[in-house]
Design a protein around this motif. Structure first.
Motif, PDB file in Angstrom:
ATOM      1  N   THR A   1       0.819  -1.213   0.000  1.00 18.59           N
ATOM      2  CA  THR A   1       0.000   0.000   0.000  1.00 18.59           C
ATOM      3  C   THR A   1       0.854   1.265   0.000  1.00 18.59           C
ATOM      4  N   ASP A   2       2.071   1.181   0.544  1.00 18.04           N
ATOM      5  CA  ASP A   2       2.966   2.340   0.486  1.00 18.04           C
ATOM      6  C   ASP A   2       3.328   2.657  -0.962  1.00 18.04           C
ATOM      7  N   ALA A   3       3.541   1.625  -1.774  1.00 22.98           N
ATOM      8  CA  ALA A   3       3.843   1.835  -3.189  1.00 22.98           C
ATOM      9  C   ALA A   3       2.642   2.425  -3.909  1.00 22.98           C
ATOM     10  N   ALA A   4       1.466   1.920  -3.608  1.00 19.85           N
ATOM     11  CA  ALA A   4       0.255   2.434  -4.253  1.00 19.85           C
ATOM     12  C   ALA A   4       0.057   3.911  -3.961  1.00 19.85           C
ATOM     13  N   ALA A   5       0.440   4.344  -2.783  1.00 15.84           N
ATOM     14  CA  ALA A   5       0.271   5.747  -2.401  1.00 15.84           C
ATOM     15  C   ALA A   5       1.198   6.681  -3.158  1.00 15.84           C
ATOM     16  N   GLN A   6       2.230   6.164  -3.809  1.00 17.91           N
ATOM     17  CA  GLN A   6       3.183   6.991  -4.549  1.00 17.91           C
ATOM     18  C   GLN A   6       2.740   7.291  -5.970  1.00 17.91           C
ATOM     19  N   LEU A   7       1.696   6.657  -6.423  1.00 19.13           N
ATOM     20  CA  LEU A   7       1.253   6.785  -7.811  1.00 19.13           C
ATOM     21  C   LEU A   7       1.034   8.231  -8.235  1.00 19.13           C
ATOM     22  N   ASP A   8       0.359   9.012  -7.426  1.00 16.63           N
ATOM     23  CA  ASP A   8       0.064  10.400  -7.793  1.00 16.63           C
ATOM     24  C   ASP A   8       1.328  11.233  -7.982  1.00 16.63           C
ATOM     25  N   ASP A   9       2.415  10.824  -7.324  1.00 13.71           N
ATOM     26  CA  ASP A   9       3.663  11.576  -7.446  1.00 13.71           C
ATOM     27  C   ASP A   9       4.318  11.408  -8.812  1.00 13.71           C
ATOM     28  N   PHE A  10       4.199  10.231  -9.422  1.00 16.72           N
ATOM     29  CA  PHE A  10       4.930  10.056 -10.669  1.00 16.72           C
ATOM     30  C   PHE A  10       4.091   9.875 -11.920  1.00 16.72           C
ATOM     31  N   VAL A  11       2.771   9.831 -11.819  1.00 20.63           N
ATOM     32  CA  VAL A  11       1.949   9.751 -13.033  1.00 20.63           C
ATOM     33  C   VAL A  11       2.162  10.971 -13.935  1.00 20.63           C
TER      34      VAL A  11
ATOM     35  N   ASP B   1      -3.551   4.768 -22.662  1.00 21.78           N
ATOM     36  CA  ASP B   1      -2.347   4.070 -22.208  1.00 21.78           C
ATOM     37  C   ASP B   1      -2.007   4.422 -20.760  1.00 21.78           C
ATOM     38  N   VAL B   2      -2.185   5.681 -20.414  1.00 26.25           N
ATOM     39  CA  VAL B   2      -1.912   6.115 -19.037  1.00 26.25           C
ATOM     40  C   VAL B   2      -2.894   5.442 -18.083  1.00 26.25           C
ATOM     41  N   ALA B   3      -4.161   5.374 -18.466  1.00 26.19           N
ATOM     42  CA  ALA B   3      -5.165   4.703 -17.624  1.00 26.19           C
ATOM     43  C   ALA B   3      -4.814   3.226 -17.458  1.00 26.19           C
ATOM     44  N   GLU B   4      -4.336   2.597 -18.508  1.00 26.77           N
ATOM     45  CA  GLU B   4      -3.939   1.192 -18.424  1.00 26.77           C
ATOM     46  C   GLU B   4      -2.728   1.026 -17.495  1.00 26.77           C
ATOM     47  N   PHE B   5      -1.771   1.953 -17.586  1.00 26.33           N
ATOM     48  CA  PHE B   5      -0.619   1.919 -16.684  1.00 26.33           C
ATOM     49  C   PHE B   5      -1.067   2.018 -15.234  1.00 26.33           C
ATOM     50  N   ILE B   6      -1.974   2.939 -14.951  1.00 22.90           N
ATOM     51  CA  ILE B   6      -2.472   3.126 -13.580  1.00 22.90           C
ATOM     52  C   ILE B   6      -3.145   1.844 -13.082  1.00 22.90           C
ATOM     53  N   GLU B   7      -3.932   1.237 -13.944  1.00 23.87           N
ATOM     54  CA  GLU B   7      -4.621  -0.003 -13.569  1.00 23.87           C
ATOM     55  C   GLU B   7      -3.610  -1.121 -13.277  1.00 23.87           C
ATOM     56  N   HIS B   8      -2.627  -1.280 -14.139  1.00 20.12           N
ATOM     57  CA  HIS B   8      -1.607  -2.319 -13.933  1.00 20.12           C
ATOM     58  C   HIS B   8      -0.767  -2.031 -12.702  1.00 20.12           C
ATOM     59  N   TYR B   9      -0.456  -0.764 -12.484  1.00 23.87           N
ATOM     60  CA  TYR B   9       0.334  -0.384 -11.307  1.00 23.87           C
ATOM     61  C   TYR B   9      -0.390  -0.774 -10.025  1.00 23.87           C
TER      62      TYR B   9
ATOM     63  N   GLU C   1       3.192  10.544 -17.831  1.00 21.69           N
ATOM     64  CA  GLU C   1       2.423  11.122 -18.940  1.00 21.69           C
ATOM     65  C   GLU C   1       3.308  11.970 -19.842  1.00 21.69           C
ATOM     66  N   GLU C   2       4.163  12.760 -19.248  1.00 20.34           N
ATOM     67  CA  GLU C   2       5.029  13.666 -20.015  1.00 20.34           C
ATOM     68  C   GLU C   2       6.075  12.893 -20.829  1.00 20.34           C
ATOM     69  N   ILE C   3       6.657  11.890 -20.232  1.00 22.28           N
ATOM     70  CA  ILE C   3       7.725  11.135 -20.903  1.00 22.28           C
ATOM     71  C   ILE C   3       7.174  10.269 -22.019  1.00 22.28           C
ATOM     72  N   TYR C   4       6.103   9.545 -21.743  1.00 22.91           N
ATOM     73  CA  TYR C   4       5.640   8.547 -22.701  1.00 22.91           C
ATOM     74  C   TYR C   4       4.723   9.087 -23.794  1.00 22.91           C
ATOM     75  N   VAL C   5       4.431  10.374 -23.799  1.00 23.69           N
ATOM     76  CA  VAL C   5       3.669  10.961 -24.899  1.00 23.69           C
ATOM     77  C   VAL C   5       4.579  11.190 -26.113  1.00 23.69           C
ATOM     78  N   GLU C   6       5.878  11.279 -25.864  1.00 20.09           N
ATOM     79  CA  GLU C   6       6.861  11.534 -26.914  1.00 20.09           C
ATOM     80  C   GLU C   6       7.182  10.262 -27.696  1.00 20.09           C
ATOM     81  N   PRO C   7       7.707  10.431 -28.934  1.00 22.32           N
ATOM     82  CA  PRO C   7       8.176   9.260 -29.679  1.00 22.32           C
ATOM     83  C   PRO C   7       9.324   8.598 -28.924  1.00 22.32           C
ATOM     84  N   PRO C   8       9.500   7.343 -28.985  1.00 19.67           N
ATOM     85  CA  PRO C   8       8.797   6.400 -29.856  1.00 19.67           C
ATOM     86  C   PRO C   8       7.529   5.827 -29.233  1.00 19.67           C
ATOM     87  N   TYR C   9       7.192   6.220 -28.006  1.00 20.25           N
ATOM     88  CA  TYR C   9       6.058   5.612 -27.302  1.00 20.25           C
ATOM     89  C   TYR C   9       4.716   6.129 -27.789  1.00 20.25           C
ATOM     90  N   ARG C  10       4.567   7.455 -27.819  1.00 20.25           N
ATOM     91  CA  ARG C  10       3.323   8.111 -28.268  1.00 20.25           C
ATOM     92  C   ARG C  10       2.083   7.609 -27.529  1.00 20.25           C
TER      93      ARG C  10
END
Length: 82
Positions: free
Chosen positions: A12-22, A40-48, A26-35
Motif C-alpha cells: 500500500t505504500d507503493a500504491a500511495a506513490q502513484l500520484d507523485d509520478f503519473v 495508455d496512461v489509464a492502463e498503466f495506472i490499472e496495472h500499477y 504522462e510527459e515522458i511517454y507521450v513523446e516518440p517512440p512511445y506516443r
C-alpha cells in the motif's frame, strides 16, 4: 547543490506513490517512440495498482532537490566567538 534521495516502497505504500509520478509518466511517454495517450496512461495506472498489491513487488523512487551549498566556516552566516 543537487541532492538525490531514494525511497523504497512496497504494498500500500507503493500504491500511495502513484500520484507523485503519473505526471512524469504522462510527459515522458507521450513523446516518440512511445506516443502514449490517455488510454495508455489509464492502463498503466490499472496495472500499477495490481502490481503494487503483489507481495514480491517493490518500487524504488528517486527524487531530486536543489539546496543551497553549505556556508564555509567564517562565512557570512557562521557564528564565531571572540
Amino acid at each position: 547543490m543537487t541532492v538525490i534521495t531514494y525511497s523504497r516502497y512496497s504494498g500500500t505504500d507503493a500504491a500511495a506513490q502513484l500520484d507523485d509520478f503519473v505526471p512524469a509518466y504522462e510527459e515522458i511517454y507521450v513523446e516518440p517512440p512511445y506516443r502514449e495517450g490517455p488510454h495508455d496512461v489509464a492502463e498503466f495506472i490499472e496495472h500499477y495498482a495490481v502490481q503494487a498489491r503483489a507481495r514480491a513487488r517493490s518500487w524504488l523512487v528517486s527524487r531530486t532537490a536543489t539546496t543551497s551549498p553549505p556556508v564555509p566556516d567564517g562565512g557570512p552566516t557562521s557564528r564565531t566567538r571572540n
